[in-house]
Scaffold this motif. Structure first.
Motif, PDB file in Angstrom:
ATOM      1  N   UNK A   1       0.861  -1.183   0.000  1.00  0.00           N
ATOM      2  CA  UNK A   1       0.000   0.000   0.000  1.00  0.00           C
ATOM      3  C   UNK A   1       0.902   1.239   0.000  1.00  0.00           C
ATOM      4  N   UNK A   2       0.982   1.865  -1.143  1.00  0.00           N
ATOM      5  CA  UNK A   2       1.895   2.995  -1.320  1.00  0.00           C
ATOM      6  C   UNK A   2       1.092   4.289  -1.428  1.00  0.00           C
ATOM      7  N   UNK A   3       1.515   5.299  -0.676  1.00  0.00           N
ATOM      8  CA  UNK A   3       0.804   6.577  -0.667  1.00  0.00           C
ATOM      9  C   UNK A   3       1.757   7.686  -1.078  1.00  0.00           C
ATOM     10  N   UNK A   4       1.310   8.491  -2.013  1.00  0.00           N
ATOM     11  CA  UNK A   4       2.108   9.633  -2.459  1.00  0.00           C
ATOM     12  C   UNK A   4       1.885  10.795  -1.495  1.00  0.00           C
ATOM     13  N   UNK A   5       2.965  11.209  -0.802  1.00  0.00           N
ATOM     14  CA  UNK A   5       2.824  12.275   0.195  1.00  0.00           C
ATOM     15  C   UNK A   5       3.526  13.555  -0.267  1.00  0.00           C
ATOM     16  N   UNK A   6       3.721  13.667  -1.578  1.00  0.00           N
ATOM     17  CA  UNK A   6       4.437  14.800  -2.157  1.00  0.00           C
ATOM     18  C   UNK A   6       3.820  16.133  -1.737  1.00  0.00           C
TER      19      UNK A   6
ATOM     20  N   UNK B   1      -6.917  -2.916  -0.903  1.00  0.00           N
ATOM     21  CA  UNK B   1      -5.570  -2.606  -1.410  1.00  0.00           C
ATOM     22  C   UNK B   1      -4.591  -3.727  -1.061  1.00  0.00           C
ATOM     23  N   UNK B   2      -3.615  -3.912  -1.928  1.00  0.00           N
ATOM     24  CA  UNK B   2      -2.607  -4.944  -1.696  1.00  0.00           C
ATOM     25  C   UNK B   2      -1.473  -4.397  -0.836  1.00  0.00           C
ATOM     26  N   UNK B   3      -1.141  -5.173   0.204  1.00  0.00           N
ATOM     27  CA  UNK B   3       0.015  -4.888   1.052  1.00  0.00           C
ATOM     28  C   UNK B   3       0.993  -6.021   0.785  1.00  0.00           C
ATOM     29  N   UNK B   4       2.223  -5.684   0.409  1.00  0.00           N
ATOM     30  CA  UNK B   4       3.121  -6.739  -0.031  1.00  0.00           C
ATOM     31  C   UNK B   4       4.573  -6.463   0.359  1.00  0.00           C
ATOM     32  N   UNK B   5       5.205  -7.464   1.004  1.00  0.00           N
ATOM     33  CA  UNK B   5       6.642  -7.417   1.290  1.00  0.00           C
ATOM     34  C   UNK B   5       7.225  -8.669   0.655  1.00  0.00           C
ATOM     35  N   UNK B   6       7.621  -8.591  -0.612  1.00  0.00           N
ATOM     36  CA  UNK B   6       8.025  -9.795  -1.364  1.00  0.00           C
ATOM     37  C   UNK B   6       9.152 -10.567  -0.685  1.00  0.00           C
ATOM     38  N   UNK B   7      10.123  -9.869  -0.067  1.00  0.00           N
ATOM     39  CA  UNK B   7      11.258 -10.562   0.566  1.00  0.00           C
ATOM     40  C   UNK B   7      10.806 -11.488   1.690  1.00  0.00           C
ATOM     41  N   UNK B   8       9.684 -11.153   2.326  1.00  0.00           N
ATOM     42  CA  UNK B   8       9.195 -11.955   3.443  1.00  0.00           C
ATOM     43  C   UNK B   8       8.030 -12.849   3.025  1.00  0.00           C
ATOM     44  N   UNK B   9       7.696 -12.839   1.733  1.00  0.00           N
ATOM     45  CA  UNK B   9       6.561 -13.625   1.264  1.00  0.00           C
ATOM     46  C   UNK B   9       5.255 -13.163   1.893  1.00  0.00           C
ATOM     47  N   UNK B  10       5.178 -11.885   2.237  1.00  0.00           N
ATOM     48  CA  UNK B  10       4.012 -11.338   2.951  1.00  0.00           C
ATOM     49  C   UNK B  10       3.113 -10.620   1.957  1.00  0.00           C
ATOM     50  N   UNK B  11       1.859 -11.066   1.878  1.00  0.00           N
ATOM     51  CA  UNK B  11       0.916 -10.431   0.960  1.00  0.00           C
ATOM     52  C   UNK B  11      -0.485 -10.481   1.556  1.00  0.00           C
ATOM     53  N   UNK B  12      -1.112  -9.333   1.690  1.00  0.00           N
ATOM     54  CA  UNK B  12      -2.450  -9.247   2.282  1.00  0.00           C
ATOM     55  C   UNK B  12      -3.279  -8.261   1.471  1.00  0.00           C
ATOM     56  N   UNK B  13      -4.583  -8.531   1.400  1.00  0.00           N
ATOM     57  CA  UNK B  13      -5.495  -7.559   0.792  1.00  0.00           C
ATOM     58  C   UNK B  13      -6.261  -6.908   1.927  1.00  0.00           C
ATOM     59  N   UNK B  14      -6.120  -5.594   2.052  1.00  0.00           N
ATOM     60  CA  UNK B  14      -6.583  -4.923   3.266  1.00  0.00           C
ATOM     61  C   UNK B  14      -7.485  -3.733   2.956  1.00  0.00           C
ATOM     62  N   UNK B  15      -8.229  -3.331   3.994  1.00  0.00           N
ATOM     63  CA  UNK B  15      -8.905  -2.037   4.000  1.00  0.00           C
ATOM     64  C   UNK B  15      -8.340  -1.278   5.191  1.00  0.00           C
TER      65      UNK B  15
ATOM     66  N   UNK C   1       7.035   8.765  -1.830  1.00  0.00           N
ATOM     67  CA  UNK C   1       6.027   7.735  -1.578  1.00  0.00           C
ATOM     68  C   UNK C   1       6.343   7.083  -0.252  1.00  0.00           C
ATOM     69  N   UNK C   2       5.305   6.766   0.520  1.00  0.00           N
ATOM     70  CA  UNK C   2       5.551   5.922   1.686  1.00  0.00           C
ATOM     71  C   UNK C   2       4.766   4.634   1.527  1.00  0.00           C
ATOM     72  N   UNK C   3       5.412   3.535   1.956  1.00  0.00           N
ATOM     73  CA  UNK C   3       4.837   2.207   1.785  1.00  0.00           C
ATOM     74  C   UNK C   3       4.521   1.637   3.171  1.00  0.00           C
ATOM     75  N   UNK C   4       3.238   1.307   3.403  1.00  0.00           N
ATOM     76  CA  UNK C   4       2.830   0.831   4.733  1.00  0.00           C
ATOM     77  C   UNK C   4       3.043  -0.675   4.919  1.00  0.00           C
ATOM     78  N   UNK C   5       3.452  -1.365   3.863  1.00  0.00           N
ATOM     79  CA  UNK C   5       3.479  -2.837   3.896  1.00  0.00           C
ATOM     80  C   UNK C   5       4.341  -3.401   5.028  1.00  0.00           C
ATOM     81  N   UNK C   6       5.557  -2.901   5.166  1.00  0.00           N
ATOM     82  CA  UNK C   6       6.465  -3.457   6.177  1.00  0.00           C
ATOM     83  C   UNK C   6       5.921  -3.222   7.598  1.00  0.00           C
ATOM     84  N   UNK C   7       5.318  -2.043   7.806  1.00  0.00           N
ATOM     85  CA  UNK C   7       4.743  -1.772   9.137  1.00  0.00           C
ATOM     86  C   UNK C   7       3.592  -2.741   9.417  1.00  0.00           C
ATOM     87  N   UNK C   8       2.741  -2.987   8.435  1.00  0.00           N
ATOM     88  CA  UNK C   8       1.621  -3.927   8.632  1.00  0.00           C
ATOM     89  C   UNK C   8       2.172  -5.315   8.958  1.00  0.00           C
ATOM     90  N   UNK C   9       3.218  -5.716   8.218  1.00  0.00           N
ATOM     91  CA  UNK C   9       3.814  -7.035   8.454  1.00  0.00           C
ATOM     92  C   UNK C   9       4.338  -7.134   9.899  1.00  0.00           C
TER      93      UNK C   9
END
Ligand SMILES: [Zn+2]
Length: 184
Positions: free
Chosen positions: A1-6, A24-38, A110-118
């Motif tokens: 989940x990437x957000x443009x904070x420009x 939205x897709x939350x994904x950390x490919x290195x950790x095999x972490x993938x979730x569909x979230x609201x 851009x900030x990516x929330x995926x790693x924090x969710x993981x």
């Protein structure tokens, strides 16, 4: 989940935005972490970047801790984290260094929330997920799912108990015969 904070980064401290992404897709490919979230997200322009208050909802696959049945576990992952904008001199000024575990805003702003969710998911997961609060689990002797039916060994135990009652009934009858029935 990437957000443009420009735009937010170009605004004064305290400026804020709310976002409510759905599916939205939350994904950390290195950790095999993938979730569909609201999510419900509140972003505030902070001295070092952007402060994110997040409440993220989604289902994860788990197994019931009692009966081992696969279940979809509804999770709510909440966190507050500051994402550091490393390219902003203000973010690293006055001796504030960027730690290895700081969340960062990338060069595209851009900030990516995926790693924090993981990371926060681990603390949101229940130690003993249950398919339902009153799950009866598996028979420790034969492994039968006790939610489905009484298993053979349970039934056997009940027969033994009836057996004990039968003996008691027999003893009572014998006692009664010995003393005879009370006179009318
Ligand atoms: Zn269960």
């Amino acid at each position: 989940m990437i957000i443009n904070v420009s735009t937010l980064l170009s605004e004064p401290l305290g400026s804020n935005r709310d976002y409510h992404p759905v599916g939205e897709l939350v994904s950390v490919p290195d950790s095999g972490f993938e979730r569909t979230v609201s999510a419900d997200l509140h972003l505030i322009r902070s001295p070092r970047g952007v402060l994110v208050s997040a409440r993220v909802d989604y289902d994860v696959d788990a197994d019931c801790a009692r009966c081992a049945r696969p279940i979809a576990l509804a999770l709510v992952v909440s966190f507050d984290e500051e994402y550091v904008h490393v390219e902003d001199p203000g973010a690293t000024a006055r001796g504030r260094s960027v730690d290895a575990d700081d969340f960062l805003i990338d060069e595209h702003r851009h900030l990516d929330l995926s790693e924090a969710v993981r990371q926060y998911e681990a603390s949101a997961l229940p130690l003993h997920p249950l398919c339902r609060p009153d799950c009866r689990g598996l028979c420790p002797t034969c492994g039968a799912d006790l939610n489905e039916a009484e298993c053979a060994c349970r039934a056997g135990r009940i027969d033994e108990r009836w057996g004990a009652l039968g003996i008691l009934a027999e003893q009572l009858r014998t006692t009664e015969d010995r003393h005879g029935s009370p006179e009318a």
